[in-house]
Design a protein around this motif. Structure first.
Motif, short mmCIF file in Angstrom:
data_model
loop_
_atom_site.label_atom_id
_atom_site.label_comp_id
_atom_site.label_asym_id
_atom_site.label_seq_id
_atom_site.Cartn_x
_atom_site.Cartn_y
_atom_site.Cartn_z
N LYS A 26 107.74 52.37 70.60
CA LYS A 26 106.83 52.34 69.46
C LYS A 26 105.39 52.10 69.91
O LYS A 26 104.46 52.73 69.39
N VAL A 27 105.21 51.21 70.86
CA VAL A 27 103.86 50.93 71.36
C VAL A 27 103.28 52.16 72.04
O VAL A 27 102.10 52.50 71.87
N ARG A 28 104.11 52.86 72.83
CA ARG A 28 103.62 54.06 73.53
C ARG A 28 103.21 55.13 72.54
O ARG A 28 102.15 55.75 72.68
N ARG A 29 104.03 55.37 71.49
CA ARG A 29 103.69 56.38 70.50
C ARG A 29 102.43 56.00 69.73
O ARG A 29 101.59 56.86 69.41
N ARG A 30 102.27 54.72 69.45
CA ARG A 30 101.07 54.26 68.73
C ARG A 30 99.82 54.49 69.57
O ARG A 30 98.76 54.90 69.06
N GLN A 31 99.92 54.23 70.87
CA GLN A 31 98.78 54.44 71.74
C GLN A 31 98.43 55.93 71.87
O GLN A 31 97.25 56.30 71.88
N GLU A 32 99.46 56.78 71.97
CA GLU A 32 99.20 58.22 72.05
C GLU A 32 98.55 58.74 70.78
O GLU A 32 97.64 59.57 70.82
N LYS A 33 99.02 58.26 69.62
CA LYS A 33 98.43 58.68 68.36
C LYS A 33 96.98 58.26 68.26
O LYS A 33 96.12 59.03 67.80
N ALA A 34 96.68 57.02 68.69
CA ALA A 34 95.30 56.54 68.66
C ALA A 34 94.42 57.37 69.59
O ALA A 34 93.26 57.67 69.26
N ALA A 35 94.94 57.78 70.74
CA ALA A 35 94.16 58.60 71.67
C ALA A 35 93.89 59.98 71.08
O ALA A 35 92.77 60.52 71.21
N ARG A 36 94.89 60.59 70.42
CA ARG A 36 94.68 61.91 69.80
C ARG A 36 93.63 61.83 68.70
O ARG A 36 92.77 62.72 68.59
N GLN A 37 93.70 60.79 67.87
CA GLN A 37 92.71 60.64 66.81
C GLN A 37 91.31 60.45 67.37
O GLN A 37 90.33 60.99 66.84
N ARG A 38 91.21 59.69 68.45
CA ARG A 38 89.89 59.47 69.07
C ARG A 38 89.31 60.77 69.60
O ARG A 38 88.12 61.07 69.40
N LEU A 39 90.13 61.58 70.26
CA LEU A 39 89.64 62.85 70.80
C LEU A 39 89.28 63.83 69.68
O LEU A 39 88.31 64.60 69.79
N GLN A 40 90.07 63.83 68.59
CA GLN A 40 89.77 64.71 67.46
C GLN A 40 88.43 64.35 66.83
O GLN A 40 87.61 65.23 66.52
N LEU A 41 88.19 63.06 66.63
CA LEU A 41 86.90 62.63 66.08
C LEU A 41 85.76 62.98 67.02
O LEU A 41 84.66 63.36 66.59
N LYS A 42 86.02 62.90 68.33
CA LYS A 42 84.99 63.24 69.30
C LYS A 42 84.65 64.73 69.24
O LYS A 42 83.46 65.11 69.30
N ARG A 43 85.66 65.60 69.11
CA ARG A 43 85.41 67.03 69.00
C ARG A 43 84.67 67.38 67.72
O ARG A 43 83.76 68.23 67.71
N GLU A 44 85.06 66.74 66.61
CA GLU A 44 84.38 67.00 65.35
C GLU A 44 82.92 66.57 65.42
O GLU A 44 82.02 67.27 64.91
N ARG A 45 82.65 65.46 66.04
CA ARG A 45 81.26 65.00 66.18
C ARG A 45 80.46 65.94 67.07
O ARG A 45 79.29 66.24 66.79
N ALA A 46 81.09 66.44 68.12
CA ALA A 46 80.40 67.39 69.00
C ALA A 46 80.10 68.69 68.27
O ALA A 46 79.04 69.30 68.47
N GLN A 47 81.03 69.14 67.41
CA GLN A 47 80.80 70.36 66.65
C GLN A 47 79.66 70.19 65.67
O GLN A 47 78.84 71.11 65.46
N VAL A 48 79.56 69.02 65.03
CA VAL A 48 78.45 68.76 64.10
C VAL A 48 77.12 68.83 64.85
O VAL A 48 76.14 69.42 64.36
N LYS A 49 77.05 68.28 66.02
CA LYS A 49 75.80 68.32 66.79
C LYS A 49 75.48 69.75 67.23
O LYS A 49 74.31 70.15 67.29
#
Length: 202
Positions: free
Chosen positions: A168-191
C-alpha cells in the motif's frame, strides 16, 4: 457576653480538672475539632507511610523513580498568574546523570543515551522542566510523568509492517509521483502557450 460563654467561664472556675476532661452542656471540651481525622476515620492508621519500591520486572522499567537520585530545583514560573507568579517558585527543574541512573534498566539506558545525545549536557545531565500549573507538587508530578514517558518510549518496540502494508505504501508513493509529474507537465504547457510564435517566414 452570650449564655454559652458565661457557662463556659463558670465551669472552668469551678472545675479543678484539665480542659480536655471538662464537660459543658453535655459535651467534652477539647481542642480537637469534630471533623478531625481520628473521628472521621477511627480505624485508620494516621501515620505517614512510604511504601517500598515495586519489584524489578527484569529488563523493563517499572515506573519507580527514586527521588534521592534526582536533583530538583524550583524557580519563578512564566505566563499568566498576576503577582502570584512573581512571589512563589513553582517552576520545577529535574535533572540527573543519565549514564549513572542505575534505576533504569541497562538496555533502556543505552537506548536513551543514543536517542537523547543532543539533549544531554557535557556533564552528562538530562533536564526536564515543568511549569504547567501554579503548584510545586503538581509540576513535580508532571515532570516525573514526562520522564516516565520518555523512558517507556524507548522500551516500546513497534511491530514490523506486513507485506500488504508495504505494498500500500509503495502504490501510494507511485501515485503521488505520477500526480507530481502530471502537474509539472501541465505547468510547463501553460508557460509554453504564453510564448509568442516564432520561426514564421513572411
Amino acid at each position: 457576653m452570650n449564655k454559652i460563654t458565661r457557662a463556659f467561664i463558670s465551669v472552668l472556675r469551678q472545675s479543678n480538672t484539665s480542659y480536655s476532661s471538662v464537660a459543658l452542656l453535655g459535651r467534652q471540651l477539647s481542642y480537637k475539632s469534630d471533623i478531625s481525622l481520628d473521628k472521621i476515620y477511627p480505624n485508620a492508621r494516621l501515620q505517614l507511610y512510604t511504601p517500598p519500591p515495586p519489584a524489578s520486572t527484569g529488563d523493563k522499567f517499572n515506573g519507580f523513580i527514586p527521588m534521592d537520585k534526582l536533583e530538583v530545583t524550583y524557580s519563578r514560573s512564566s505566563g499568566p498568574g498576576g503577582q502570584h507568579v512573581n512571589t512563589v517558585n513553582t517552576k520545577v527543574d529535574v535533572r540527573f546523570k543519565l549514564a549513572e541512573a542505575e534505576w533504569i534498566p541497562q538496555q533502556t539506558r543505552e537506548k536513551l543515551l543514543k536517542a537523547l545525545a543532543n539533549k544531554v549536557t557535557k556533564e552528562g545531565y538530562y533536564f526536564i522542566k515543568s511549569d504547567l500549573t501554579r503548584s510545586q507538587q503538581l509540576n513535580l508530578a508532571d515532570a516525573l510523568e514526562k520522564l516516565r514517558t520518555v523512558i517507556r518510549a524507548q522500551e516500546f518496540e513497534s511491530a514490523a509492517p506486513s507485506e500488504e502494508t508495504l505494498e500500500k505504501v509503495r502504490r501510494r508513493q507511485e501515485k503521488a509521483a505520477r500526480q507530481r509529474l502530471q502537474l509539472k507537465r501541465e505547468r510547463a504547457q501553460v508557460k509554453a502557450d504564453r510564448q509568442a510564435p516564432g520561426g514564421i517566414d513572411l
